[in-house]
Design an enzyme around this catalytic site. Structure first.
Site, short mmCIF file in Angstrom:
data_model
loop_
_atom_site.label_atom_id
_atom_site.label_comp_id
_atom_site.label_asym_id
_atom_site.label_seq_id
_atom_site.Cartn_x
_atom_site.Cartn_y
_atom_site.Cartn_z
N CYS A 527 0.85 -1.16 -0.02
CA CYS A 527 0.11 0.04 -0.04
C CYS A 527 0.91 1.22 -0.08
O CYS A 527 2.09 1.15 -0.53
CB CYS A 527 -0.97 -0.07 1.11
SG CYS A 527 0.00 0.12 2.84
N LYS A 528 0.63 2.28 0.51
CA LYS A 528 1.49 3.36 0.58
C LYS A 528 2.47 3.23 1.29
O LYS A 528 3.84 3.62 0.87
CB LYS A 528 0.39 4.73 1.05
CG LYS A 528 1.30 6.08 1.44
CD LYS A 528 0.47 7.08 1.96
CE LYS A 528 1.36 8.47 2.12
NZ LYS A 528 0.58 9.60 2.55
#
Length: 565
Positions: A527-528
């Site tokens: 993800c981020k």
């Protein structure tokens, strides 16, 4: 009868020896011989003077209340005699005297000693590049070097500059020049900036940050010539390009000024530095040495290393003074700690990299995490990229690297204490760090890093660093599926990894959509920053997927190219 101590060198280590020894022994005669005009100045502040953060070079010499630390100051306040512009040319260890030349008059003088301290520091390496004697060639090692460079910039003579060498001095100078509006490029033989400090991932990330600040880094290039027009620099030529410049800063490294020791017959190590024992005593019992001229022990490997740092020089100076005064202090060594600021980012490391740890005989395990330095709801919250290394067998902490706009320094110093104290990854995870929202998250980034590494060491997590993952995809990407669990809005804003074999399923939908994922391929979640990637990893494992891994650091930690919409 009081003893006489002669100190050769008057900057960091020499000044510390004199100051500490005077406090311990009021009657000892102390003489310092310095070949330059300036003594006891803050050499690490030179790039900040060049860049204008320090407006007057005298601020690097003055005390905190504005009194200049010159020979008169040392005599009046510390009763230390100092002769500047005096270069020591020989040491006679049998007669216990040194010969020096007064550089102003040419007079040769003889000084006797009971104890001698060699604190001659180091000198910048000047690579044998054609054109390296032109007028636009600079160094940045002494106060005179900084004054010369600052003067050229102030006169408006430098619009474009190249820096040869991507180490600490080179990058600090790059920031200083770019801050002054100079178009700046850094060239290095190795592939990423700060190669002695950082692994590939962190070096590549820093390279991208440099470019975002207008400083280009050209790695893997050899400088072949500095081109001149008469006496003036007009270009720097490498084996891959030519760039027009008005100035070139040579910052490829330093070498210890150990020629006096060599000529005297003192033992010198393979790295060129003077060999000393734990009391900073040389092979002669009446001669001590410290600072950038000596080699010292690495606390983790117990091998000799060379670490020219002002902090080490001052610590060693105190140890030398103690032992001359009869206090058996020891210098326990170093762990390779370094830190620098590059614009609004901090870069730091301590201990061993994974590669160095493996070379030293450990079985290293590492992990990369991205974490905020304080809660997201607090003003000024910013991310920290961290890599932590530990030994699989003993679980002892071996090293760490940090990069980011967040508050790195206190994490670095905590890790230095942990490595020096031989703590384990479990000790770090259980450390009672201070917590309040203005200062940290409820679990400090070091705690998160330690827990993540414990998961990996205990086989609860399979993960890839960015470089490991890139190599894997470049070789057999068909067998891997990237699972991006960010929201579509995040993907649009932050970009995506430059690979086709990936799908985007937001984490909140994943439990209901696992049937869309293949069971015959390895699935790598991210993800981020890969916090949700860790959740996705566990969801898939709970659903029976066998070949699951996580990308360490997520999009923020990815140091390579990203596809932007």
């Amino acid at each position: 009868m009081s003893k006489r101590v002669v100190i050769i060198g008057g900057v960091a280590c020499g000044g510390k020896v004199a100051s500490r020894l005077r406090r311990l022994e009021p009657e000892t005669e102390i003489l310092m011989l310095e070949k330059g005009e300036h003594i006891s100045y803050a050499a690490c502040g030179l790039p900040f003077y060049v860049g204008g953060t320090v407006s007057d070079y005298k601020d690097l010499i003055n005390t905190s209340i504005g009194v200049m630390r010159d020979a008169s100051y040392f005599k009046a306040v510390k009763n230390v005699n100092i002769l500047t512009s005096h270069m020591v040319t020989s040491i006679n260890k049998e007669l216990k005297n040194v010969e020096a030349t007064d550089l102003c008059t040419g007079e040769r003088k003889l000084f006797s000693y009971d104890y001698l301290v060699i604190a001659t520091g180091a000198s910048p390496i000047i690579p044998p590049i054609p054109g390296n004697q032109l007028e636009g060639i600079f160094k940045l090692w002494t106060l005179d070097d900084a004054i010369k460079l600052r003067s050229a910039i102030d006169r408006g003579h430098v619009k474009r500059a190249a820096i040869v060498g991507g180490g600490l001095v080179g990058l600090e100078a790059a920031e200083a020049m770019a801050t002054r509006g100079i178009e700046t490029a850094v060239v290095d033989l190795l592939g990423w900036p700060l190669p002695a400090m950082l692994d590939e991932e962190f070096g590549a990330k820093l390279k991208g940050l440099m470019a975002s600040k207008g400083v280009m880094f050209y790695g893997g290039e050899k400088v072949t010539e500095i081109v001149g027009n008469g006496c003036e620099v007009v270009a720097l030529r490498t084996d891959k390009r030519e760039m027009a410049v008005e100035a070139v800063l040579l910052a490829v490294g330093v070498k210890p000024n150990a020629h006096l020791a060599t000529e005297t017959g003192l033992e010198v190590g393979q790295k060129g530095g003077i060999l000393v024992d734990e009391h900073m005593r040389t092979s002669n019992p009446y001669i001590y040495a410290g600072g950038d001229v000596v080699e010292t022990r690495h606390i983790i490997t117990n091998e000799l290393t060379y670490q020219p740092m002002g902090s080490s020089a001052n610590r060693q100076g105190r140890v030398i003074a103690d032992n001359i005064a009869g206090i058996p202090s020891v210098f326990k060594g170093v762990v390779g700690t370094a830190i620098m600021r590059f614009f609004d980012f901090t870069v730091a490391r301590t201990g061993l990299s994974e590669h160095a740890a493996k070379g030293a005989g450990f079985d290293p395990v590492s992990i990369i995490i991205v974490d905020p330095d304080k809660p997201h709801f607090m003003p000024g919250s910013a991310w920290i990229l961290a890599r932590v290394v530990a030994d699989r067998c003993t679980r002892r902490l071996l090293g760490a690297q940090f990069l980011g706009p967040g508050q790195v320094d206190k994490r670095l110093d905590a890790f230095v204490a942990a490595v020096t104290g031989k703590l384990t990854v479990d000790d770090l995870a259980d450390a009672d760090f201070g917590y309040a929202p203005p200062y940290s998250t409820a679990l400090d980034p070091l705690t998160h890093a330690a827990n993540a590494l414990r998961n990996k060491m205990d086989w609860m997590l399979v993960s890839y660093s960015p470089s490991e993952f890139k190599r894997k995809l470049d070789s057999d990407g068909e067998d891997v599926l990237l699972l991006d669990v960010r929201t579509p809005a995040e993907v649009k804003e932050q970009g995506r990894l430059p690979y086709e074999n990936q799908v985007n399923i937001p984490l909140g939908q994943l439990r209901d959509r696992t049937n869309e994922l293949p069971a015959d391929k390895e699935i790598v979640t991210f993800c981020k920053v890969s916090v949700r990637g860790w959740d996705a990893y566990n969801i898939l494992r709970g659903k029976g997927f066998k070949r699951v891994a996580m990308l360490e650091g997520g999009i923020v930690g990815w140091p390579y190219e990203i596809d932007k919409p």
